[in-house]
Design a protein around this motif. Structure first.
Motif, short mmCIF file in Angstrom:
data_model
loop_
_atom_site.label_atom_id
_atom_site.label_comp_id
_atom_site.label_asym_id
_atom_site.label_seq_id
_atom_site.Cartn_x
_atom_site.Cartn_y
_atom_site.Cartn_z
N ASN A 1 4.07 6.95 -15.33
CA ASN A 1 4.28 6.66 -13.92
C ASN A 1 4.13 7.91 -13.06
OD1 ASN A 1 6.52 4.77 -15.48
ND2 ASN A 1 5.38 3.70 -13.89
N TYR B 1 0.13 3.81 -12.04
CA TYR B 1 0.46 3.44 -13.42
C TYR B 1 -0.77 3.75 -14.27
CZ TYR B 1 3.72 0.55 -10.71
OH TYR B 1 4.67 0.10 -9.81
N TYR C 1 2.21 4.85 -5.58
CA TYR C 1 2.64 4.60 -6.96
C TYR C 1 1.40 4.43 -7.83
CZ TYR C 1 7.50 3.53 -5.55
OH TYR C 1 8.79 3.60 -5.06
N THR D 1 5.81 -0.34 -16.96
CA THR D 1 4.41 -0.76 -16.91
C THR D 1 4.04 -1.47 -15.62
OG1 THR D 1 4.84 -2.89 -18.01
CG2 THR D 1 4.30 -1.00 -19.42
N TRP D 2 5.06 -1.88 -14.83
CA TRP D 2 4.72 -2.64 -13.61
C TRP D 2 5.64 -2.35 -12.42
CZ3 TRP D 2 8.40 -6.17 -11.71
CH2 TRP D 2 9.48 -6.43 -12.57
N ALA E 1 2.84 2.90 -20.28
CA ALA E 1 2.48 3.41 -18.96
C ALA E 1 3.10 4.78 -18.71
CB ALA E 1 2.95 2.44 -17.87
N TYR F 1 -2.40 3.89 -17.98
CA TYR F 1 -2.19 3.25 -19.27
C TYR F 1 -3.07 3.89 -20.34
CZ TYR F 1 -0.30 -0.35 -16.20
OH TYR F 1 0.41 -1.03 -15.23
N ASN G 1 1.53 -6.58 -10.15
CA ASN G 1 1.34 -5.54 -11.17
C ASN G 1 1.59 -6.10 -12.57
OD1 ASN G 1 0.95 -3.76 -9.05
ND2 ASN G 1 2.92 -2.73 -9.31
N TYR H 1 -1.01 -6.24 -15.54
CA TYR H 1 -0.75 -5.53 -16.79
C TYR H 1 -1.09 -6.42 -17.98
CZ TYR H 1 1.75 -3.63 -20.77
OH TYR H 1 2.06 -3.17 -22.02
#
Length: 265
Positions: free
Chosen positions: A150, A232, A230, A31-32, A148, A234, A135, A139
């Motif tokens: 990725n 993420y 990158y 998630t981060w 998440a 959700y 991050n 989150y």
């Protein structure tokens, strides 16, 4: 071996148990940070996927889930000492609940080598961890409890970050460096547009938080430059595999940097 260490304290508006899940489990770390493989035990394997075929693996040296006193510990290092002349990094996360609510994570990275030759690597880790921990805060503030997906891609060019950034800005449809807190719409050639708020703006990273997730772009290096994109996502599912291909193709189109690009940031 040097006693040089990188240390950070991260205050989070979350319970210790929630923080432990985020820093020590496969779905939580995704998630981060980057996708991980985690065997949940001391002596187990931890693997990291930074995208574009760059993966690392190590051994878990401490696996202590949060106890009744609100404390936990997760640590890992390399399987074997690296070749002579290379750092032997170790990573430790200490979780501690706070009176009145919230949690503090004490992060320590050790194993750095002394000398000017390694200052750049130390600074790179410092900048990278700062963004990843931002991050984590974001989150919990905006996407708490959501899994998440990725999209992680990387590239490299022999040019410098100073010459790369104008190219990346242009490739994202920006006329230049945006202001922190401003609303932008990224229009990369290939992947779909992204509208959100600029929540990270440093010499090494640009970050945008959209309604669907976090989007991070990095360019680091004065003698050759590593470049990353990158994402993420959700909640609502996305085609992460297809998006990874699109963002990797986007990086490839813009690297190496075209000749004659201005050396400005």
């Amino acid at each position: 071996m040097s006693e040089r260490r990188l240390e950070k304290d991260i205050e989070l508006a979350a319970d210790p148990e929630q923080v432990w899940e985020a820093i020590a489990t496969e779905p939580g770390i995704a998630t981060w940070f980057v996708p991980h493989r985690v065997e949940p035990r001391e002596g187990g394997t931890v693997g990291q996927d930074y995208g574009s075929g760059f993966e690392t693996a190590g051994r878990i040296t401490a696996w202590e889930p949060v106890s009744a006193d609100g404390r936990g510990r997760f640590a890992y290092g390399s399987f074997e000492p690296p070749a002579d002349g290379r750092p032997d990094y170790a990573f430790e996360f200490l979780v501690a609940g706070r009176e009145g609510g919230g949690t503090v994570v004490r992060f320590v990275q050790s194993g750095f080598l002394d000398g000017a030759d390694w200052d750049g690597e130390y600074d790179s880790f410092d900048a990278g961890w700062s963004v990843f921990f931002e991050n984590l805060r974001s989150y919990f503030a905006h996407f708490r409890g959501l899994p998440a997906q990725n999209v992680v891609t990387m590239g490299w060019t022999s040019d410098t970050a100073h010459t790369v950034w104008p190219v990346l800005y242009g490739g994202l449809g920006l006329t230049g460096r945006p202001d922190l807190g401003s609303e932008v719409t990224l229009t990369p050639d290939g992947p779909g547009p992204i509208t959100g708020v600029v929540d990270v703006m440093t010499e090494e990273f640009l970050g945008v938080r959209s309604a669907r997730g976090l989007h991070r772009f990095g360019a680091e290096g004065s003698e050759g430059c590593g470049v990353s994109a990158y994402h993420y996502f959700y909640g609502e599912p996305v085609d992460a595999a297809a998006l990874t291909q699109e963002w990797q193709a986007w990086l490839t189109r813009h690297l190496p940097v075209p000749a004659g690009t201005a050396d400005v940031r």
